[in-house]
Enzyme design. Structure first.
Site, short mmCIF file in Angstrom:
data_model
loop_
_atom_site.label_atom_id
_atom_site.label_comp_id
_atom_site.label_asym_id
_atom_site.label_seq_id
_atom_site.Cartn_x
_atom_site.Cartn_y
_atom_site.Cartn_z
N SER A 56 20.08 37.38 74.64
CA SER A 56 20.57 37.07 73.30
C SER A 56 22.06 37.29 73.20
O SER A 56 22.70 37.81 74.11
CB SER A 56 19.85 37.94 72.27
OG SER A 56 20.30 39.27 72.40
N LYS A 57 22.59 36.92 72.07
CA LYS A 57 24.03 36.95 71.84
C LYS A 57 24.68 38.33 72.02
O LYS A 57 25.85 38.42 72.34
CB LYS A 57 24.32 36.49 70.41
CG LYS A 57 24.01 35.04 70.19
CD LYS A 57 25.22 34.34 69.55
CE LYS A 57 24.86 32.97 69.02
NZ LYS A 57 24.58 32.01 70.02
N ARG A 58 23.90 39.37 71.81
CA ARG A 58 24.47 40.71 71.91
C ARG A 58 25.09 40.98 73.27
O ARG A 58 25.94 41.84 73.40
CB ARG A 58 23.41 41.79 71.69
CG ARG A 58 22.39 41.45 70.67
CD ARG A 58 22.06 42.64 69.80
NE ARG A 58 22.05 42.17 68.43
CZ ARG A 58 22.77 42.67 67.44
NH1 ARG A 58 23.50 43.65 67.64
NH2 ARG A 58 22.73 42.18 66.23
N HIS A 59 24.59 40.29 74.28
CA HIS A 59 25.03 40.61 75.63
C HIS A 59 26.02 39.60 76.15
O HIS A 59 25.85 39.03 77.22
CB HIS A 59 23.82 40.69 76.56
CG HIS A 59 22.79 41.64 76.04
ND1 HIS A 59 22.77 42.97 76.37
CD2 HIS A 59 21.79 41.46 75.15
CE1 HIS A 59 21.79 43.56 75.72
NE2 HIS A 59 21.18 42.67 74.98
N GLY A 60 27.07 39.37 75.38
CA GLY A 60 28.06 38.42 75.82
C GLY A 60 27.53 37.01 75.61
O GLY A 60 26.63 36.80 74.81
#
Length: 499
Positions: free
Chosen positions: A260-264
RNA sequence: GCCCCGUUAGUCUAGCGGCCCAGGACGUCACCCUUUCAAGGUGAAGAUCACCGGUUCGAAUCCGGUACGGGGUACCA
């Protein structure tokens, strides 16, 4: 076994293309254009837009998605932009078909109208939760009498159409990667196939579209495994031949869970903007969940077209490893791209940074030859295209940005000694032919001897004076590329800085 | 909770009953090369093949259970 293969990618245009989607497309292309052809079968890959969720549509995302795939170099044989024998390739334009088929199923007793309100469904779900029962539709409307249905219809009550799952027996979902998956029918819900707005849900739409577009192999994410028995039953109810299912593995983020977006970055565009090469991305996608022999790491799309087989894709999910992707990107830049190719790819970034003329990027660009030369010098040092403007700046810009004077003085050296080196260099320079690296090197080595210093003690101050930094490509190549005129000015600048 | 999928080093993988007290790669560490930084080369550490039982002369490989991880559980796809 069929004599032809047709696969499809059917994204919903609700945002940017996720790299999981991009990988799926690559697998499809490799299967249709590689494996199928090798096996002597005609292989086609089609792109279809699944826009049945009117609420989540995002303007322009279908075009954005196609642009991303084009950038990767993945081509489709049929699609919304190029058409094809099974047009239209946009679901909303096929709306009437789904309604017809749903009605047909209702008339055959294989589906039924459900008038339950969202509120009632919500209540049912809450009660099930309280009683710790498996959640699901309670089939309230499944046995409504014909009169009841007619009365509600006459009253204009909104309804959806649900598929009537068999109440006993089992449904087998054959999966190309996992073998047969067996489901008990009584555990499966009567899912909605046609919404009250007349649009189909995914379940009806895929089955109808895949059948009408003659799709032979259904590839998709593993999130569809739980609803696959519904799809199998739908094929049965409609008397259609079932395609082969291949549920591909999920990509996990480093902490587990869906990427998901949280990881870059997760969207293809993020990687493009971060200076990744399509080659590296495709190479990495292939390595994630697939392997030729456990030894080969570098694959071009051509290699993959020759060796990839869908069956060898691992069914287990894999973690997205950014470090390995980065390594692959560097490998491609350092060892597999020609300097000419690298130059062309780096030029848009240089233009954006205002370092070269904003002319069309091709071999006729006024600074093409210069950039090719620099690409040769920096090839081994670039990991991402985004690094190019910084690494090439002191070759392309006349005036060096201010740098720390201490940089000029290596450890264990005095400023006075450094000044001696630079004074001597300034004197030497006008007589040198910088294009002859050997001559320059010999001259500076002789200088070192004359000053009774180690070569490195002479080279380092000159490097810093010439570039404004302590790291650069080989000194003599660097000096030549900076050019004599600029070099003389920079050495003078360094001398004044030291005084 | 229920249904389903998966499980070889930190990560990606090879392995389809004996060649494996497990091979390759990323990452990590060390050394070499060297005018700096890279790139490259060599080497090291790192896996009781999730666990427990079973089948077999023999299991990472086959079977069962357990644990853990993940997915699904919408008139979203």
């Amino acid at each position: 076994m069929t004599d032809h293969i047709r696969v499809r990618f059917a994204p919903s245009p609700t945002g940017s293309l996720h790299i999981g989607g991009a990988r799926l497309v690559m697998y499809n292309v490799l299967f249709a254009h590689g494996q199928a052809k090798r096996e002597g079968r005609d292989g086609k890959f089609v792109l279809r837009i699944e826009d049945t969720d009117r609420k989540r549509l995002i303007e322009g995302s279908a075009e954005n998605l196609m642009e991303g795939l084009r950038w990767l170099g993945l081509k489709w044989d049929e699609g919304p932009d190029i058409g094809g024998p099974y047009a239209p390739y946009v679901q909303s334009e096929r709306k009437h078909r789904y309604g017809e088929i749903a009605e047909q199923l209702v008339s055959e007793g294989k589906a039924y109208r459900c008038f339950c309100t969202p509120e009632r469904l919500q209540e049912v779900r809450e009660q099930q939760q309280r009683e710790k029962l498996p959640p699901g539709y309670d089939r309230h409307c499944r046995n409504l009498s014909a009169e009841d249905v007619q009365a509600k219809l006459d009253a204009g009550e909104p309804y959806v159409i649900r598929f009537a799952m068999p109440l006993e027996g089992e449904t087998i979902v054959p999966d190309l990667l996992r073998g047969d998956i067996v489901y008990q029918n009584d555990k499966i819900d009567d899912l909605v196939i046609l919404k009250s707005d007349g649009f189909p849900t995914y379940h009806l739409a895929v089955v109808v579209d895949d059948h009408e577009m003659d799709i032979t192999h259904v590839t998709r994410g593993p999130e569809w495994i739980p609803t696959a028995p519904l799809h199998v039953q739908l094929y049965k109810a409609l008397g259609w031949e079932m395609p082969i299912f291949a549920h591909m593995p999920l990509i996990l983020n480093p902490n587990g869970g869906k990427l998901s977006k949280r990881h870059g970055g997760v969207s293809l565009n993020d990687f493009r903007e971060a200076g990744y090469l399509p080659e590296a991305l495709l190479n990495y996608f292939a390595l994630l969940g697939w392997s030729l022999d456990g030894k080969t790491e570098i694959y071009s799309m051509d290699d993959l077209l020759q060796h990839f087989t869908l069956e060898k894709v691992s069914p287990s999910p894999s973690t997205f490893d950014r470090a390995k992707l980065d390594w692959l990107n560097a490998q491609w830049i350092n060892h597999h791209l020609t300097t000419e190719d690298l130059a062309l790819r780096v030029m848009p970034w240089l233009i954006e940074a205002g370092m070269i003329a904003a002319a069309p990027v091709d071999t006729n660009h006024p600074q093409y030859a210069t950039v090719v030369g620099l690409s040769g010098l920096l090839k081994d040092r670039i990991h991402f295209l985004t690094e190019a403007p910084d690494l090439m700046s002191y070759f392309l810009i006349d005036d060096l940005p201010d740098y720390d004077t201490d940089l000029l003085v290596p450890k264990k050296m005095e400023a006075a000694d450094v000044l001696k080196v630079l004074d001597a260099a300034a004197e030497l320079l006008p007589r040198l032919d910088l294009d002859s690296h050997e001559q320059t090197e010999a001259a500076f080595r002789a200088l070192a001897e004359q000053l009774e210093m180690k070569p490195g003690q002479v080279f380092m101050p000159i490097r810093v004076a010439a570039t404004g930094r302590a790291q650069s490509p080989g000194l003599f190549e660097t000096l030549a590329a900076v050019g004599k005129e600029r070099l003389i000015a920079r050495i003078d600048l360094a001398r004044t800085k030291l005084r």
